[in-house]
Design a protein around this motif. Structure first.
Motif, short mmCIF file in Angstrom:
data_model
loop_
_atom_site.label_atom_id
_atom_site.label_comp_id
_atom_site.label_asym_id
_atom_site.label_seq_id
_atom_site.Cartn_x
_atom_site.Cartn_y
_atom_site.Cartn_z
N ALA A 126 0.87 -1.33 0.04
CA ALA A 126 0.08 -0.06 0.00
C ALA A 126 0.97 1.23 0.07
CB ALA A 126 -0.92 0.04 1.20
N PHE A 127 1.99 1.28 0.71
CA PHE A 127 2.83 2.40 0.83
C PHE A 127 3.58 2.74 -0.84
CE2 PHE A 127 7.10 4.30 1.47
CZ PHE A 127 6.72 5.64 2.13
N PHE A 128 4.06 1.49 -1.18
CA PHE A 128 4.83 1.70 -2.12
C PHE A 128 3.96 2.05 -3.49
CE2 PHE A 128 8.09 -0.11 0.31
CZ PHE A 128 9.24 0.81 -0.16
N GLY A 129 2.58 1.28 -3.50
CA GLY A 129 1.79 1.45 -4.82
C GLY A 129 0.74 2.60 -4.66
N SER A 159 8.57 3.07 -8.24
CA SER A 159 8.37 1.89 -9.34
C SER A 159 9.60 1.05 -9.46
CB SER A 159 7.73 2.74 -10.66
OG SER A 159 6.74 3.20 -10.33
N LEU A 160 10.79 1.81 -9.62
CA LEU A 160 12.05 1.10 -9.83
C LEU A 160 12.40 0.14 -8.81
CD1 LEU A 160 14.70 1.00 -11.19
CD2 LEU A 160 15.46 3.02 -9.92
N LEU A 161 11.98 0.40 -7.47
CA LEU A 161 12.39 -0.22 -6.35
C LEU A 161 11.45 -1.77 -6.39
CD1 LEU A 161 13.84 -0.87 -3.82
CD2 LEU A 161 12.18 0.20 -2.33
N ALA A 173 5.81 -6.93 -3.82
CA ALA A 173 6.09 -6.13 -4.98
C ALA A 173 4.92 -6.12 -5.98
CB ALA A 173 7.66 -6.48 -5.75
N ALA A 174 4.57 -7.41 -6.33
CA ALA A 174 3.17 -7.69 -7.05
C ALA A 174 2.09 -6.95 -6.87
CB ALA A 174 3.07 -9.12 -7.43
N SER A 175 1.87 -7.16 -5.69
CA SER A 175 0.69 -6.24 -5.16
C SER A 175 0.83 -4.63 -5.23
CB SER A 175 0.32 -6.67 -3.81
OG SER A 175 0.15 -8.03 -3.57
N ALA A 176 1.94 -4.14 -5.14
CA ALA A 176 2.43 -2.76 -5.11
C ALA A 176 1.99 -2.48 -6.62
CB ALA A 176 3.51 -2.64 -4.67
N ARG A 177 2.29 -3.30 -7.54
CA ARG A 177 2.07 -2.85 -8.94
C ARG A 177 0.48 -2.56 -9.24
NH1 ARG A 177 5.90 -0.51 -11.77
NH2 ARG A 177 4.95 -1.35 -13.68
N VAL A 178 -0.15 -3.69 -8.84
CA VAL A 178 -1.66 -3.64 -9.06
C VAL A 178 -2.23 -2.48 -8.21
CG1 VAL A 178 -3.79 -4.69 -8.54
CG2 VAL A 178 -1.73 -6.10 -8.99
N LEU A 179 -1.71 -1.98 -6.99
CA LEU A 179 -2.32 -0.90 -6.42
C LEU A 179 -1.84 0.51 -7.15
CD1 LEU A 179 -1.79 -1.96 -2.59
CD2 LEU A 179 -3.83 -1.78 -4.00
N ARG A 180 -0.77 0.47 -7.70
CA ARG A 180 -0.22 1.74 -8.23
C ARG A 180 -1.25 1.93 -9.68
NH1 ARG A 180 2.98 2.85 -12.87
NH2 ARG A 180 3.98 4.71 -12.73
N ALA A 181 -1.49 0.82 -10.43
CA ALA A 181 -2.25 1.18 -11.29
C ALA A 181 -3.65 1.49 -10.89
CB ALA A 181 -2.31 -0.27 -12.20
#
Length: 325
Positions: free
Chosen positions: A117-120, A135-137, A177-185
């Protein structure tokens, strides 16, 4: 003549039949809950049963470390799951091990969800250089193989320092990491909506805009990711403990399998030593997966629509068979 079975529910946009009472709109919080189905009920029952056994079981059984002179005794009326090679009660060990696995599972699920949640969410809301850095991290952690990294980190940590929190942090760091990508989108989509833009233009602080305006729209996604993280954590911890890299001084379902392997339970035919912990892991994973499938219907409403159409098709087929008779 119109068949009443062809009429869609008002929730799907169809007009209710004339004269029927108007349906009250569902409250907003109800839209965040999955629809009760037999599969969801089964999943909740399985998870509740395992959790109750892990919470109340250790209070009702004896000391799991008590050694008796009846090694590898099969199940009896007094010892429901028999004994280990050194005469320890397998049922008592199973109760304490279930509690340990649940602790690690929910702890890793909470940590992984907070990190994602924090990174995404926070990174996508800030945008600019912060979003690019986050996103890089995230991409770096995505390309690193998770299981080998967990094994390497756990192997380098001294055994006396490899406690419950250490294993939980290691598993959480390799699963967010995978969850952060989904939350970012999802956040990038919600951030451009009018009510979010209005809150930002009115001078609201970033944390309040995220918590009040953005986060409620992402609760189903967060819940689904939390459930998946718990499943992955329980399986990951079981794998580490089976390899002898689990938390020292703690009892989990994985450590039970580890000691059963070292005690040659399978060659000796002591199924009561290794089958119950494996079965509990399977039941917990199945229950959480069924709950996760139901949460997916909130994230993707098309799944609920497909299920509704299938139910109506079966009802229409039953009606046709009755009329044919």
């Amino acid at each position: 003549m119109t068949n009443t079975t062809d009429l869609a529910d008002p929730g799907l946009g169809a007009v209710p039949p004339p004269g029927s009472p108007a349906r009250r709109p569902a409250p907003a919080w109800r839209m965040l809950l999955p629809t009760m189905t037999p599969w969801l009920a089964l999943g909740l029952a399985l998870v509740a049963g395992v959790c109750l056994f892990g919470l109340l079981g250790p209070l009702l059984v004896g000391d799991p470390d008590t050694i008796r002179d009846i090694g590898l005794s099969p199940p009896t009326a007094q010892l429901w799951l028999g004994t280990t090679q050194t005469g320890q009660d397998v049922f008592a060990q199973l109760a304490h091990a279930t509690r340990g696995s649940l602790q690690i599972g929910f702890l890793v699920g909470a940590l992984a969800t907070v990190l994602s949640a924090f990174f995404g969410i926070y990174g996508a809301y800030l945008g600019g250089a912060a979003d690019e850095l986050f996103s890089l991290l995230t991409n770096v952690f995505l390309v690193i193989p998770g299981l080998p990294l967990v094994i390497v980190i756990s192997g380098f940590v001294p055994r006396e320092s490899r406690g419950l929190w250490t294993i939980a942090v290691v598993l959480a760091l390799t699963s967010w990491a995978a969850s952060a990508r989904v939350l970012r989108a999802q956040t990038l989509s919600v951030r451009n909506r009018e009510y979010v833009a209005a809150s930002r233009l009115s001078g609201e602080r970033a944390w309040r805009v995220i918590v009040v305006e953005i986060l409620p729209n992402l609760l189903p996604v967060l819940a689904s990711q939390f459930v998946f993280a718990v499943i992955a954590a329980v399986l990951g911890e079981a794998g580490l403990s089976f390899l002898g890299l689990g938390a020292s001084g703690s009892s989990t379902l994985g450590t039970m399998l580890f000691y059963a392997q070292n005690g040659f339970a399978l060659p000796l035919g002591a199924w009561w030593w290794f089958a119950p912990p494996g079965l509990l892991i399977a039941l917990l994973g199945t229950g959480l997966s069924l709950i996760n499938f139901s949460i997916d219907e909130i994230v993707n409403p098309k799944l609920k629509t497909v299920r509704t159409h299938r139910r109506r098709a079966r009802a229409a087929a039953r009606t046709a068979r009755k009329e044919a008779r």
